[in-house]
Structure formats: structure tokens, C-alpha cells
Design a protein around this motif. Structure first.
Motif, PDB file in Angstrom:
ATOM      1  N   SER A  19     -80.090-123.437  43.398  1.00  0.00           N
ATOM      2  CA  SER A  19     -79.674-123.328  44.801  1.00  0.00           C
ATOM      3  C   SER A  19     -78.148-123.311  44.883  1.00  0.00           C
ATOM      4  N   GLU A  20     -77.525-124.121  44.061  1.00  0.00           N
ATOM      5  CA  GLU A  20     -76.075-124.197  44.076  1.00  0.00           C
ATOM      6  C   GLU A  20     -75.465-122.875  43.594  1.00  0.00           C
ATOM      7  N   ASN A  21     -76.034-122.325  42.543  1.00  0.00           N
ATOM      8  CA  ASN A  21     -75.503-121.072  42.014  1.00  0.00           C
ATOM      9  C   ASN A  21     -75.672-119.926  42.998  1.00  0.00           C
ATOM     10  N   THR A  22     -76.791-119.937  43.712  1.00  0.00           N
ATOM     11  CA  THR A  22     -77.001-118.875  44.695  1.00  0.00           C
ATOM     12  C   THR A  22     -75.964-118.971  45.817  1.00  0.00           C
ATOM     13  N   THR A  23     -75.653-120.190  46.240  1.00  0.00           N
ATOM     14  CA  THR A  23     -74.616-120.300  47.285  1.00  0.00           C
ATOM     15  C   THR A  23     -73.285-119.746  46.772  1.00  0.00           C
ATOM     16  N   ARG A  24     -72.989-119.962  45.517  1.00  0.00           N
ATOM     17  CA  ARG A  24     -71.745-119.429  44.945  1.00  0.00           C
ATOM     18  C   ARG A  24     -71.740-117.902  44.930  1.00  0.00           C
ATOM     19  N   LEU A  25     -72.897-117.344  44.553  1.00  0.00           N
ATOM     20  CA  LEU A  25     -73.017-115.882  44.534  1.00  0.00           C
ATOM     21  C   LEU A  25     -72.805-115.316  45.936  1.00  0.00           C
ATOM     22  N   MET A 114     -83.282-132.338  53.976  1.00  0.00           N
ATOM     23  CA  MET A 114     -83.283-132.410  55.437  1.00  0.00           C
ATOM     24  C   MET A 114     -82.104-131.631  56.014  1.00  0.00           C
ATOM     25  N   GLU A 115     -80.962-131.756  55.344  1.00  0.00           N
ATOM     26  CA  GLU A 115     -79.751-131.086  55.804  1.00  0.00           C
ATOM     27  C   GLU A 115     -79.890-129.571  55.643  1.00  0.00           C
ATOM     28  N   ALA A 116     -80.432-129.137  54.517  1.00  0.00           N
ATOM     29  CA  ALA A 116     -80.619-127.700  54.297  1.00  0.00           C
ATOM     30  C   ALA A 116     -81.594-127.118  55.323  1.00  0.00           C
ATOM     31  N   ARG A 117     -82.640-127.873  55.605  1.00  0.00           N
ATOM     32  CA  ARG A 117     -83.600-127.382  56.604  1.00  0.00           C
ATOM     33  C   ARG A 117     -82.946-127.249  57.971  1.00  0.00           C
ATOM     34  N   ARG A 118     -82.077-128.193  58.275  1.00  0.00           N
ATOM     35  CA  ARG A 118     -81.408-128.143  59.572  1.00  0.00           C
ATOM     36  C   ARG A 118     -80.428-126.965  59.612  1.00  0.00           C
ATOM     37  N   LEU A 119     -79.616-126.826  58.558  1.00  0.00           N
ATOM     38  CA  LEU A 119     -78.593-125.777  58.542  1.00  0.00           C
ATOM     39  C   LEU A 119     -79.208-124.382  58.473  1.00  0.00           C
ATOM     40  N   LEU A 120     -80.372-124.294  57.832  1.00  0.00           N
ATOM     41  CA  LEU A 120     -80.978-122.981  57.619  1.00  0.00           C
ATOM     42  C   LEU A 120     -82.203-122.764  58.504  1.00  0.00           C
ATOM     43  N   ALA A 121     -82.268-123.495  59.599  1.00  0.00           N
ATOM     44  CA  ALA A 121     -83.424-123.367  60.484  1.00  0.00           C
ATOM     45  C   ALA A 121     -83.479-121.962  61.092  1.00  0.00           C
ATOM     46  N   ARG A 122     -82.325-121.361  61.332  1.00  0.00           N
ATOM     47  CA  ARG A 122     -82.281-119.979  61.845  1.00  0.00           C
ATOM     48  C   ARG A 122     -81.190-119.227  61.102  1.00  0.00           C
ATOM     49  N   PRO A 123     -81.176-117.876  61.233  1.00  0.00           N
ATOM     50  CA  PRO A 123     -80.172-117.103  60.484  1.00  0.00           C
ATOM     51  C   PRO A 123     -78.762-117.647  60.725  1.00  0.00           C
ATOM     52  N   VAL A 124     -77.993-117.670  59.652  1.00  0.00           N
ATOM     53  CA  VAL A 124     -76.650-118.246  59.753  1.00  0.00           C
ATOM     54  C   VAL A 124     -75.682-117.174  60.269  1.00  0.00           C
ATOM     55  N   ARG A 125     -74.926-117.520  61.304  1.00  0.00           N
ATOM     56  CA  ARG A 125     -73.958-116.554  61.842  1.00  0.00           C
ATOM     57  C   ARG A 125     -72.802-116.392  60.867  1.00  0.00           C
ATOM     58  N   LEU A 129     -70.865-119.072  58.096  1.00  0.00           N
ATOM     59  CA  LEU A 129     -71.340-118.995  56.709  1.00  0.00           C
ATOM     60  C   LEU A 129     -70.536-119.857  55.719  1.00  0.00           C
ATOM     61  N   PRO A 130     -69.211-119.744  55.695  1.00  0.00           N
ATOM     62  CA  PRO A 130     -68.488-120.548  54.690  1.00  0.00           C
ATOM     63  C   PRO A 130     -68.762-122.038  54.833  1.00  0.00           C
ATOM     64  N   GLU A 131     -68.827-122.479  56.084  1.00  0.00           N
ATOM     65  CA  GLU A 131     -69.039-123.905  56.301  1.00  0.00           C
ATOM     66  C   GLU A 131     -70.444-124.335  55.854  1.00  0.00           C
ATOM     67  N   VAL A 132     -71.436-123.517  56.171  1.00  0.00           N
ATOM     68  CA  VAL A 132     -72.812-123.844  55.807  1.00  0.00           C
ATOM     69  C   VAL A 132     -72.962-123.880  54.282  1.00  0.00           C
ATOM     70  N   LEU A 133     -72.392-122.882  53.612  1.00  0.00           N
ATOM     71  CA  LEU A 133     -72.495-122.852  52.147  1.00  0.00           C
ATOM     72  C   LEU A 133     -71.829-124.080  51.534  1.00  0.00           C
ATOM     73  N   ALA A 134     -70.670-124.431  52.072  1.00  0.00           N
ATOM     74  CA  ALA A 134     -69.970-125.600  51.536  1.00  0.00           C
ATOM     75  C   ALA A 134     -70.780-126.863  51.776  1.00  0.00           C
ATOM     76  N   ALA A 135     -71.392-126.958  52.957  1.00  0.00           N
ATOM     77  CA  ALA A 135     -72.160-128.166  53.289  1.00  0.00           C
ATOM     78  C   ALA A 135     -73.356-128.307  52.347  1.00  0.00           C
ATOM     79  N   ILE A 136     -74.011-127.198  52.047  1.00  0.00           N
ATOM     80  CA  ILE A 136     -75.181-127.271  51.166  1.00  0.00           C
ATOM     81  C   ILE A 136     -74.752-127.681  49.757  1.00  0.00           C
ATOM     82  N   ARG A 137     -73.659-127.095  49.298  1.00  0.00           N
ATOM     83  CA  ARG A 137     -73.191-127.453  47.953  1.00  0.00           C
ATOM     84  C   ARG A 137     -72.766-128.913  47.875  1.00  0.00           C
TER      85      ARG A 137
END
Lengths: 313, 475
Positions: A19-25, A114-125, A129-137
């Protein structure tokens, strides 16, 4: 430890790493799209390739756009390797091996989910995006931190680490494989502006741009990149580093259990090949072939570990 | 409050002043700001989510993991009340074990004419495979959860004896943990008997039941149906805290006449299996052939004395609802004493006169399936619609022996925190009892389940019930 538990630990950390590597990609792809809009659709196709999701994406979408690629990689239920699916996989495995985890590791994993489910509940604007990816990582870094800070250094820890490095080795090799053609020396020794962007982007995909510059200054070359990502034992995502880590963790298992298995021989052989290799020789014999061999060796090693430690009945 | 005279209020005496066990708590509560408490309640929910204290709901499609609602007002029992309860529980649990031994051996109680033979021989919960087999230490019910309801100052009834695989103990422990985190000051003022050592006591009690051939520290494992089971959290929690391995059927195999688990180093024998899998699924060779949750041949290992199963197979005969109505006789038969804790009056619908009474008074009664549990397949007469009553009447007439009926009990109330402040809600209590050859060990407190809906008498978590921390005060 139960064989099933060892398998669950290994997969928990494989999924987390993936999951972490995919966010980097995604981050690297997004950046290229911002700086080089013209090439961006091709770029997303190669990002999908590197995460092994291109075929599934092709079935879902007739054309590749930035929006549908990002959504597919992040959260589309049709993608079994989406960031969300991986975090869910990590958390499901954590539930399975709950008795092997410290409370802090479990809670960090559960919160990550729980955090990933919340952040990714709907398409990310796009603007989020940068903030969401950073938060997940950051969430997965918390799991890793809890692992390092609270877990005994016993077999449990070793299986978790083997999962992490097997996945990371696989991911770095895939990125190299998708991008090997831009590294081929025949194209050019001194990079055109486009090459430079591409080369930089490879480093960015593995979070290694900054450290590359520390070691090699501003001059990015294909040989330098290959050396850095394949053979540099200081780079925590290089093939050599990951393989050495797997070998070390398997060595601890050998010591703790007092038992040597076929997988020990496999990892030692792989490590031996990497230490004997040079970038020049790799390019000469073919970078692509080298990477394909490496990927198949790592997969074979993972399968042997599974057998040796009785993950399944 | 309109229902005040009908129901026993555990907190407030008729004059409105707190009863003695609640005096300390009420003094603290009066100095508290209600908004702060409401915020604490929200904190508690977050705490439960983060910890993953959830249960899976059968048949619910989305949000398959739910929280059991937790109420932050404790249910408080005085040390004196508790001492009386434990005597009654201990007597009952001893009788249950003696009954099980007898039923699977000489059946003296049937010979004496105190229980009809058909109730045993034709009971699905009776396992012929257990006849003549003595479990290690002659313990059948290693873990029991006795459901109690209170109807008055000194009136407690046993509603059910859960002698198979009672669940809920992890909630007892996490509820206390949550209260300790949220309200440490309360525990320094009020002396509450601890429950936190339950997992240690569980491990000790199970170890004391190890097979006679076991030398050294017994290897204990908890058998779970897997992560999709509604009580998976509890299974992993108990294994974790009791230092046991958490195994599934796929981890187990019979090796050299012993039950063994597949570890990273090969197969390791298990001495005591705390199984959270029903009898029918335990052994596909001996019971349900389609079961994938159990282990082929485990019963043969058991028969040869190679493993302790907790609880023993076949204990369901003791908490069967048809047998329940005979419990006062059973207690008297085996202990020579009158039962200290009374049964709820029960009509066995298998008996024509009882059936007639039940059908005539259906809207006042609670009707339960003889083999059901968890509040499924149950009718609460006073709360049922005409249509539900008619449908249940048809079921009763078709298979009367499948049901028992009881009066709607006036369950006591304990306040919960609502938007408007404290409001009374009905509760029951499930204390947890450990049995080993060394003795019977009852953890002070248990799980208080509370019907969160105003006026509701159904406390089951599957039916919208919640839980509370249960305090037994030091004397």
C-alpha cells in the motif's frame, strides 16, 4: 508459533508495504503529470503496469485517464491491489494474528485502516491528493514505528520483516522493469530534458531522489540509477538491501529454531549473485532479463519460506 | 415515572435517595458536568473502535463489524449481595457438573424418577458418544456464564445456565479497562473488587484440568471458528491474555494419538483445548461430517484421555431450556439442599395443560425455543404485534415440545446516560464461573447487559442491547 500465524504476519506486512509503495507510485505519477502534462497518460499506463494493475484497469476502463487511474489505484473495489484493499488485507491478517501483536501494533494497524477508509470513502479530489497520500503513508509509518518500538525481536518480528522486504524487493524490481527502457544506455549517455524527468521520476517512485543526490550530486545517469536501486546496500529500497535483510532475518530464524531449510540456501544464493554483480555486467547481459530473473527468484524464495515454515496445512 | 412501582430500581430507593451501594457514585456524579460525561461517552466509543472490540453481525451486509454500545454508568452490587449470589451460583454449578456426570453414567436421577427419561434420550443436546466417558478431573463445565435477573431488593432469579460456550467475558474486561481509563478518580474513591485477573484465573483453572498424563506446564489453545465468527474478538482476546495459542480447525491434526497444532517448527501437542466451536462441529468423523471447523478424530483422542476439552462435549444437555425447568430438582438431588437461587417459573409446552395456558396467555409471556440462544427465535408477548403473536401461535401448535414459556419478568433497572440525563433501563447479569478440580472460582461482577431502548426487556446484543461495567464493592 503457529504456521498460520507466521503466514499471517508475513502477509500483513507485505500488504502494508504494498500500500505504501502504491502511494509513492501515484505521487510520482501525479508529479510528472503536473510538470509534463503531454506525456501524462502514458505515464499513468506505466504506473498501472508497475503496480501490476494494468490488465484489471483495462477491463474496467476503455481509456486511461489520470482520474480513473488514480481512483483505480487508490480505492476501486475492482482492483485487488488498490491501496485500500491492501490496507484492508493488512488489517485482516492483523486480526488473524492478533495474539502475536503488541497492543500498540494492533491499534496502529486498526487506526490505519479506519483512517484509510475515511480518506478513501469517495474519489479523492485532485487538490486533496498530496495530503491524502501523505496521511496514508504516515499511518503505515506509525504501524512500523510501533513494530520497532514494542515488539520482541523473536520469530514474530522476523516473519514480519521478511514480508516487508520480500514485498519491497518485488516492488522496486517492478518499477525498474517497467522503466528499464528509459535506462538503456543506447538512448543517450547524457540525458535530454525528457530523460532527466524520467530518471528523476524513477527515483521519486521509490522515495530515493534526495538520497541519490546526497550520494551522487545533481548528475543523474542510468548507470547511477541502476547501481543505486539494484546494488547499493545503503539504499533501503534497493534489491541488494532488501535481499540482505531477508537473509539476515532468515538467519535469525535459523538460529532461534536451530533448523536450516532449503529457503536459507535460496536466499544465500540470491544474495551471493547480487554481491558478485556489477552494473556494467547487468547492462551487458540485459537489464530486463536480470530483473525478470530477480522477480522469479524472489517469488520462488517466498514460496519456499511458505513451505519450510508450514504456513498452510 | 409511570413504571417506577413495577420495576425494582437498583440505584434509587422509593424516596429517590440512592441505595447504599450507589451512594459513593451518586456523590461523585452530582459534582459532574453532564456535557463532560457525554463527551466521555463519545470517547469510550472511539476507544472501543480503535481497540477493535467489535462483534460481527450475522446477516448484516454492510458495516459487518459493530460495537456493542457501552454505557458509562456502572452497575453496582454490594459485597453482601454478591456473597449471597456466589453461594447460589456455586451450588448450582456443582449440581450441573454432578448432573452431567450422572447423565452420562448411571442416570440415577432418571432412575429416581426426578426427570423423565425422554427428556434425556431424545434430546439433541445429549451426546451418546459421551456415555461412560469421564472427562479429566470429572469437570464438564470448565466455564459457565449464569444469567441472572433481579426483580427486587433480595430477589434474583436464574434465567439461563450457559454451560456450553458462554461468551461476553471480554466485554466484562474491556468495560472495566475503559472505566479505569476514563474515570480513574472514581476507583480511588470507591473500592471495587478487581476483575482484571480473569484471564490468569482462566489459564490456571484450565491448566488444573489437564489430562492426568500431562507433565510440566500444560499447553493450552483456544479453538475459534475463525475471524468471521461473531465472537472472534473475544476468542483472540482470551487467547492473548491467557497466554494460549489461538487455533482453527485447519491448524490442527491428530498426530500419534494426540491433538497437535501445526507450528513453524512442526506439530506440537496440545493438552487443553478451550474450544469455542459447538459440539456438532467439533469432529467430522464423530459428529457432523460436513464440518470444516473441527478436527477429524479429536473425540478419539478425548476418549483415550489425551486431551481436555473445555467445555466437555455434551454439556448442552444441562443448559437445555427443557431441562432448565427441572433445575430446582437437580440442585436438590445432587446437593441435598434447596436451591439458593430460584428458577423463573417455566411452562413446558410439551405438556398439554401448560401449552393450553401458554396459548391462552401468549401476549403476557416470553416464549423461547428449547434449543435456541442469543435471543433468536424468541417471542416477547407484551411487545409483539397481533401478526407476530398469530405467527408464533401457529409455530407453537405445530411443534409444542420445541418451546418453553415464562412470565415476562419485571427486570430491575439501572440508569443509563441519555441525552436528557440519567434514565432507567432494564438489565440482567452474567457472572462468569470457572470450574476445576481445585474448586469453583467466580469473578466478582460479570457482564451487565442493558436494554437501551426505553421500556424494552430484551438485553441481547443481537437485539439492540448494550453493556455496562459491573462493580462489586469491597465489604
Amino acid at each position: 508459533m503457529l504456521g498460520k500465524t507466521a503466514g499471517g504476519l508475513l502477509w500483513m506486512f507485505r500488504y502494508l508495504e504494498r500500500s505504501e509503495n502504491t502511494t509513492r507510485l501515484i505521487e510520482a505519477g501525479f508529479r510528472i503529470a503536473l510538470t509534463r502534462p503531454a506525456t501524462s497518460d502514458d505515464e499513468w499506463a506505466s504506473v498501472l503496469d508497475a503496480s501490476g494493475a494494468r490488465a484489471a484497469h483495462g477491463q474496467r476502463h476503455a481509456t486511461t485517464t489520470q482520474a480513473n487511474a488514480i481512483d483505480f489505484l487508490l480505492r476501486d473495489p475492482a482492483n485487488p491491489s488498490s491501496v485500500l484493499a491492501c490496507i484492508e488485507g493488512a488489517r485482516n491478517n492483523a486480526r488473524l494474528v492478533r495474539t502475536a501483536l503488541s497492543r500498540e501494533v494492533w491499534e496502529a494497524t486498526n487506526e490505519c485502516w479506519m483512517e484509510a477508509r475515511r480518506l478513501l470513502a469517495r474519489p479523492v479530489r485532485e487538490r486533496d491528493l498530496p495530503e491524502v497520500l501523505a496521511a496514508i503513508r504516515q499511518q503505515s509509518a506509525l504501524v512500523r514505528g510501533a513494530l520497532h518500538g514494542t515488539m520482541l525481536r523473536n520469530d514474530i518480528f522476523n516473519f514480519a520483516r521478511i514480508g516487508t522486504f520480500a514485498e519491497r524487493a518485488d516492488n522496486t524490481a517492478r518499477i525498474l522493469d517497467v522503466k528499464y527502457y528509459v535506462l538503456l544506455p543506447s538512448i543517450s549517455q547524457i540525458g535530454s530534458p525528457l530523460d532527466n524527468v524520467q530518471w528523476e521520476n524513477i527515483l521519486r517512485s521509490v522515495g530515493g531522489l534526495r538520497s541519490f543526490r546526497w550520494l551522487h550530486g545533481a548528475e543523474i545517469t542510468p548507470l547511477g540509477i541502476a547501481q543505486f536501486l539494484i546494488l547499493d546496500g545503503r539504499m533501503p529500497r534497493s534489491l541488494a538491501f532488501c535481499t540482505a535483510k531477508i537473509a539476515a532475518n532468515m538467519g535469525y530464524l535459523e538460529k532461534e529454531y536451530g533448523a536450516r531449510h532449503p529457503s536459507h540456501a535460496l536466499v544465500e544464493a540470491l544474495l551471493g549473485r547480487l554481491s558478485a554483480a556489477s552494473t556494467e555486467a547487468i547492462f551487458e547481459a540485459g537489464l530486463h532479463e536480470f530483473i525478470l530473473d530477480f522477480l522469479s527468484d524472489v517469488a520462488g524464495l517466498a514460496a519456499q519460506i511458505e513451505t519450510d515454515y508450514r504456513f498452510y496445512g | 415515572m409511570s413504571d417506577a412501582p413495577r420495576f425494582f430500581d437498583e440505584l434509587a430507593a422509593p424516596g429517590g435517595e440512592p441505595r447504599p451501594p450507589y451512594e459513593g457514585y451518586c456523590a461523585w456524579f452530582d459534582g459532574e458536568d453532564i456535557t463532560r460525561l457525554r463527551r466521555k461517552a463519545a470517547d469510550a466509543e472511539r476507544f472501543f473502535r480503535r481497540t477493535g472490540i467489535t462483534f460481527n453481525v450475522y446477516g448484516a451486509e454492510e458495516a459487518d463489524e459493530r460495537l456493542i454500545p457501552f454505557d458509562i454508568v456502572p452497575r453496582i452490587i454490594s459485597g453482601r449481595e454478591w456473597a449471597r449470589l456466589t453461594r447460589g451460583i456455586e451450588q448450582r454449578v456443582r449440581a450441573i457438573n454432578a448432573f452431567l456426570y450422572d447423565i452420562y453414567h448411571r442416570q440415577e436421577i432418571v432412575r429416581a424418577g426426578r426427570i423423565p427419561e425422554r427428556l434425556i434420550a431424545r434430546n439433541e443436546a445429549f451426546l451418546p458418544q459421551m456415555i461412560g466417558l469421564a472427562p479429566p478431573g470429572n469437570v464438564y463445565t470448565h466455564i459457565v456464564g449464569v444469567d441472572l435477573v433481579r426483580t427486587g431488593e433480595d430477589e434474583f432469579y436464574v434465567l439461563e445456565d450457559n454451560a456450553r460456550t458462554p461468551s461476553g467475558v471480554s466485554y466484562m474486561l474491556e468495560n472495566r479497562e475503559t472505566m479505569l481509563q476514563m474515570f480513574p478518580e472514581l476507583f480511588s474513591h470507591i473500592r471495587v473488587q478487581p476483575v482484571q485477573d480473569y484471564p490468569t484465573r482462566l489459564a490456571r483453572s484450565l491448566a488444573a484440568c489437564a489430562p492426568t498424563g500431562c507433565s510440566g506446564r500444560p499447553v493450552i489453545a483456544v479453538l475459534t471458528p475463525g475471524i468471521h465468527n461473531s465472537a472472534y474478538f473475544e476468542h483472540s482476546f482470551l487467547a492473548d491474555h491467557a497466554g494460549a495459542d489461538l487455533v482453527e480447525g485447519t491448524d490442527l491434526r491428530v498426530v500419534d494419538g494426540r491433538l497437535a497444532m501445526r507450528t513453524t517448527r512442526g506439530y506440537t501437542a496440545i493438552d487443553v483445548l478451550y474450544r469455542r466451536v459447538d459440539d456438532a462441529f467439533l469432529d467430522p468423523l464423530n459428529f457432523r461430517p460436513d464440518s470444516v471447523l473441527g478436527v477429524p478424530g479429536i473425540l478419539d483422542v478425548y476418549r483415550s484421555g489425551g486431551i481436555t476439552l473445555a467445555n466437555a462435549p455434551g454439556t448442552g444437555i444441562a443448559d437445555d431450556k427443557a431441562i432448565y425447568s427441572y433445575m430446582p430438582d437437580i440442585v436438590e438431588f445432587y446437593t441435598g439442599e434447596k436451591a439458593l437461587l430460584p428458577n423463573v417459573p417455566t411452562w413446558r409446552c410439551s405438556e398439554p395443560e401448560a401449552l393450553k395456558y401458554v396459548l391462552d396467555n401468549l401476549s403476557d409471556l416470553v416464549v423461547k425455543e428449547v434449543h435456541g440462544s442469543g435471543g433468536y427465535g424468541m417471542l416477547v408477548g407484551p411487545a409483539a404485534s397481533k401478526r407476530e403473536l398469530a405467527a408464533f401461535r401457529a409455530k407453537l401448535e405445530a411443534r409444542p415440545a420445541n418451546y418453553i414459556a415464562q412470565p415476562t419478568l419485571a427486570l430491575s433497572t439501572v440508569p443509563v446516560l441519555t441525552r436528557a440525563g440519567l434514565a432507567p433501563r432494564h438489565v440482567d447479569l452474567r457472572p462468569f464461573v470457572l470450574v476445576s478440580p481445585k474448586g469453583i472460582d467466580i469473578t466478582p461482577g460479570g457482564l451487565t447487559r442493558v436494554a437501551l431502548k426505553k421500556g424494552s426487556l430484551v438485553v441481547n446484543s443481537s437485539q439492540g442491547g448494550g453493556t455496562k461495567d459491573t462493580w462489586v464493592l469491597e465489604e
